[in-house]
Design an enzyme around this catalytic site. Structure first.
Site, mmCIF file in Angstrom:
data_model
loop_
_atom_site.group_PDB
_atom_site.id
_atom_site.type_symbol
_atom_site.label_atom_id
_atom_site.label_comp_id
_atom_site.label_asym_id
_atom_site.label_seq_id
_atom_site.Cartn_x
_atom_site.Cartn_y
_atom_site.Cartn_z
ATOM 1 C CG HIS A 1 5.148 1.330 3.138
ATOM 2 N ND1 HIS A 1 4.573 1.983 2.084
ATOM 3 C CD2 HIS A 1 4.728 1.272 3.914
ATOM 4 C CE1 HIS A 1 3.644 2.865 3.003
ATOM 5 N NE2 HIS A 1 3.432 2.398 3.974
ATOM 6 C CG HIS B 1 -0.279 -0.053 2.518
ATOM 7 N ND1 HIS B 1 0.381 -0.808 3.088
ATOM 8 C CD2 HIS B 1 0.201 1.779 3.795
ATOM 9 C CE1 HIS B 1 1.087 -0.613 4.597
ATOM 10 N NE2 HIS B 1 0.672 1.084 4.758
ATOM 11 N NE ARG C 1 8.371 -5.462 11.746
ATOM 12 C CZ ARG C 1 7.267 -4.801 11.460
ATOM 13 N NH1 ARG C 1 6.189 -4.233 11.146
ATOM 14 N NH2 ARG C 1 8.126 -2.859 10.806
ATOM 15 C CG ASP D 1 2.168 4.673 5.348
ATOM 16 O OD1 ASP D 1 0.620 3.829 4.638
ATOM 17 O OD2 ASP D 1 2.448 5.076 5.193
HETATM 18 O O1 LIG Z 1 4.625 -1.522 10.718
HETATM 19 C C1 LIG Z 1 5.059 -1.266 10.011
HETATM 20 O O2 LIG Z 1 6.531 -1.219 9.937
HETATM 21 C C2 LIG Z 1 4.574 -0.604 8.007
HETATM 22 C C3 LIG Z 1 3.056 -0.061 9.132
HETATM 23 C C4 LIG Z 1 2.246 0.749 7.915
HETATM 24 O O3 LIG Z 1 2.893 1.091 6.412
HETATM 25 C C5 LIG Z 1 1.042 1.275 8.142
HETATM 26 O O4 LIG Z 1 0.648 1.296 9.100
HETATM 27 O O5 LIG Z 1 0.661 2.020 7.186
HETATM 28 FE FE LIG Z 2 1.505 2.408 5.768
#
Ligand SMILES: O=C(O)CCC(=O)C(=O)O
Ligand SMILES: [Fe+2]
Length: 342
Positions: A278, A222, A288, A224
């Protein structure tokens, strides 16, 4: 061999029923395991030393700001060191975050976390029609306008989230100012439209994923839908980004914060700063945690390119979000900025 690990893994009763949703989607999904297991190279993101901005000589400060703008245009991603979030604040935030997730799934999904809107708690991907769209994770996605409404019963969570957001927002502002300045833009647009109440904090948890073949997303690819995101990730790793058409994995370093450009900054900068795709890859051995701070404007803010001719037509943040939600509802996938080409 089955797709789940042979040694039965004890899924926690606090975990959402991710495996059930996963199995339900399995029959809709062709070639999932073939397409998702390609080897991925590890990368070292550009490093920005934020200490230079407060203590450096005028020349060093200028160079550091240039480096921020270069990283935003070449990578769309960078990491910051000397960011002034103390280890103590980070460990308190993580410990509150862990506590928020260590509750029975039923409670998390049916009762609001203190007084947050009930829809702040999310898990899996309700709109997914295939495994390619399914995220093996749970999250609290909290509008920061809401933190002050949290009941006293959980005041440690509230005060820690507020403290954490305050410090991260200072970091975000320093970076936004550097990026705006490098483009010769006007930071007052951001001061008017982005306030401490228009941003979001997302607490992410990626439970371990017992799919033996790997290739499952903790968070699907996605971009952001904000100006900028500042992420704290623990030592586990799994964050990947697309660089020159290939997926690369970000080496985890709990001493740093990972920063990425969102769609709105790409539109505002007329495509100079890149909102890069990403994802997070699920981990078969361990859970995690990460914390994402989304630097957003108010819904009525209008995003317009600062140079001409614009690649994207001007749009309000409300319009952008509504279009994203409509696309996700209808197709399971975000189209994003391509919907707003001039
Ligand atoms: O958890 C991560 O490292 C990335 C989280 C992410 O990309 C998001 O919450 O939009
Ligand atoms: Fe993200």
């Amino acid at each position: 061999m089955g797709i789940f690990s042979e040694a039965p893994i004890q899924m926690d009763s606090d975990d959402p029923p991710l495996q059930t949703s996963f199995e339900a989607l399995l029959c809709n999904t062709q070639a999932f395991f073939e397409t998702c297991t390609a080897a991925v190279q590890e990368c070292e993101l550009p490093v920005i030393d934020l200490g230079i901005l407060s203590h450096g000589s005028p020349d060093e400060v200028r160079r550091c700001k240039r480096d921020i703008a270069l990283a935003a245009s070449e990578w769309g991603f960078f990491q910051v060191v000397n960011h002034r979030i103390g280890g103590d604040l980070l460990s308190r935030m993580i410990s509150e975050q862990v506590k928020a997730f260590r509750q029975p799934f039923d409670k998390k999904s049916k009762e609001s976390l203190s007084d947050f809107p009930i829809e702040s708690y999310r898990w899996g991907t309700p709109t997914a029609t295939s495994l390619h769209q399914f995220s093996w994770s749970e999250a609290y996605h909290v509008p920061l306008s809401e933190t002050s409404r949290v009941r006293d019963t959980n005041s440690m969570l509230r005060t820690t989230m507020e403290e954490y957001s305050r410090v991260v927002s200072e970091i975000a502002w320093v970076l936004v100012e550097a990026l705006v300045e490098d483009l010769g833009g006007d930071v007052s647009y951001f001061e008017t439209n982005c306030t401490s109440k228009t941003c979001y904090l997302r607490l992410n948890r990626y439970p371990l994923c017992p799919i033996s073949s790997g290739g499952v997303f903790g968070l699907t690819p996605h971009t952001d839908s904000d100006f900028m995101t500042v992420v704290y990730q623990d030592h586990v790793g799994g964050l990947q980004l697309k660089k020159d058409g290939r997926w690369v994995t970000v080496k985890p370093n709990p001493e740093t914060l990972v920063v990425n450009i969102g769609d709105l900054f790409e539109a505002w900068s007329n495509g100079l700063y890149k909102s890069v795709e990403h994802c997070v890859v699920a981990n078969p051995n361990t859970e995690r945690f990460s914390i994402a701070y989304f630097f957003c404007p108010s819904y009525d803010s209008v995003i317009e390119s600062c140079t001409k001719p614009p690649i994207y037509r001007k749009f309000s943040f409300r319009e952008f979000r509504e279009k994203v939600q409509e696309d996700v509802r209808k197709t399971g996938t975000k189209v994003g900025l391509r919907r707003f080409l001039a």
